[in-house]
Design an enzyme around this catalytic site. Structure first.
Site, mmCIF file in Angstrom:
data_model
loop_
_atom_site.group_PDB
_atom_site.id
_atom_site.type_symbol
_atom_site.label_atom_id
_atom_site.label_comp_id
_atom_site.label_asym_id
_atom_site.label_seq_id
_atom_site.Cartn_x
_atom_site.Cartn_y
_atom_site.Cartn_z
ATOM 1 N N LEU A 1 4.800 23.668 29.319
ATOM 2 C CA LEU A 1 6.169 23.947 29.719
ATOM 3 C C LEU A 1 6.999 24.025 28.444
ATOM 4 C CD1 LEU A 1 6.668 21.461 32.719
ATOM 5 C CD2 LEU A 1 6.175 23.905 32.844
ATOM 6 N N ASP A 2 7.992 24.908 28.434
ATOM 7 C CA ASP A 2 8.863 24.986 27.269
ATOM 8 C C ASP A 2 9.562 23.641 27.047
ATOM 9 O OD1 ASP A 2 8.178 27.634 27.033
ATOM 10 O OD2 ASP A 2 9.938 28.359 28.123
ATOM 11 N N LYS A 3 9.992 23.420 25.827
ATOM 12 C CA LYS A 3 10.633 22.151 25.453
ATOM 13 C C LYS A 3 11.712 21.733 26.447
ATOM 14 C CE LYS A 3 13.494 20.101 21.799
ATOM 15 N NZ LYS A 3 14.145 20.323 20.488
ATOM 16 N N ARG B 1 11.508 33.196 32.132
ATOM 17 C CA ARG B 1 12.712 33.490 31.352
ATOM 18 C C ARG B 1 12.773 34.975 30.967
ATOM 19 N NH1 ARG B 1 12.215 29.258 26.603
ATOM 20 N NH2 ARG B 1 14.256 30.136 26.044
#
Length: 323
Positions: free
Chosen positions: A138-140, A237
């Protein structure tokens, strides 16, 4: 530090005449084909007591295969006592609910303070599993559920399940712009041609599919539920930005604040202060890699996301005829 793997079995009749790498992949499905091939070429596989280093060597029914392999730690990362929100854990897997701001994998820019460092502290033996058992990232600043493999067999099966689209991942998001209906974005994703730290929809990219449906509509925003069929970097995104509905707070992909006309100061402040992409991995469903049991978990919507939705609802109540 390393782990010793010892496997042995006779070549069954249905594999008579097959290549060695094909035969042992069938016999020992808990280990990936690439790993088994590596063990052959490095001299860690014997056939009737003789070391065989050629993957294409033909095998015969009744021959004894022995694998005596050493699995080295992939890389020396530091174990750190970082708190993990563990939703589920057994001998083979664990599922965590990742908070915003926590990087998943250690790297050049993040050598410490990551999920990987936390996993090494929580379960030191996971150092023997490539990437400390991390199956997907997962992105930060994305919150929510991640599954981690604690053993090599579990990792092999989970990676295959991910590739075969057998793991279901559902997300919540808030995007800019009102949407009237759900749909599917089927556009390839690859590295941005000029901005090398970003991804983009590009013709030579890898296939990427994102399903989305409308949960709730606001004057200038939409609350979505999304499901991934593929797992490309920044997929949701990029896809939402591509259809001109970038996620709230996603300044990298165009999600700057876009308040509706006449928005209250409270909503304006909430949008300005929402400094991460409004994206949450809400549900994870999979078949247990060892037992085969069907499992599913849900992660509660984080507080900042809830507060954003509350402000959008308040704005809608103040302007009931402007939907």
């Amino acid at each position: 530090m390393s782990e010793q793997i010892f496997l042995s079995d006779e070549i069954p009749e249905h594999l008579n005449g097959k290549r060695l790498d094909q035969a042992i992949a069938d016999m020992f499905p808990d280990y990936s084909r690439s790993r088994l091939k590596e063990w052959i070429t490095s001299g860690q596989v014997k056939l009737d007591g003789q070391v065989i280093s050629k993957p294409r060597e033909k095998v015969l029914f009744g021959q004894m295969v022995e694998i005596n392999a050493e699995v080295e730690e992939q890389q020396c990362f530091e174990a750190q006592p970082i708190a993990l929100s563990i939703v589920y854990e057994d001998d083979d897997i664990l599922v965590i609910n990742k908070p915003a701001g926590l990087v998943v994998h250690s790297g050049a820019g993040n050598p410490s303070g990551t999920v990987l460092n936390a996993l090494l502290h929580h379960f030191p033996a996971i150092a023997q599993v490539p990437r400390a058992g991390i199956i997907h990232r997962l992105d930060k600043d994305t919150t929510g559920l991640m599954v981690v493999a604690k053993t090599l067999p579990a990792q092999t099966h989970l990676v295959a399940a991910m590739q075969n689209r057998e793991i279901t991942r559902e997300y919540e998001a808030v995007c800019n712009g009102p949407m009237t209906a759900g749909g599917l974005v089927d556009e390839p994703i690859g590295r941005h041609p000029t901005k090398r730290t970003q991804m983009a929809v590009v013709a030579i990219g890898k296939p990427a599919l994102t399903h989305y449906r409308v949960v709730e509509r606001f004057r200038a925003h939409t609350h979505l539920r999304l499901r991934l069929e593929t797992g490309r970097t920044h997929q949701i995104r990029v896809h939402m930005a591509h259809i001109r509905h970038p996620l709230v707070g996603d300044f990298v992909y165009g999600g700057r604040p876009r308040p509706p006309r006449g928005a209250s100061e409270e909503l304006l402040t909430t949008l300005r202060n929402f400094r991460r992409q409004a994206l949450h991995a809400a549900r994870l469903s999979l078949q247990h890699p060892i037992t085969g049991e069907e499992l599913s978990w849900d992660a509660p919507t984080p507080d900042d996301f809830v507060a954003l939705l509350e402000q959008l609802r308040a704005d809608r109540r103040l302007h009931p005829n402007q939907d």
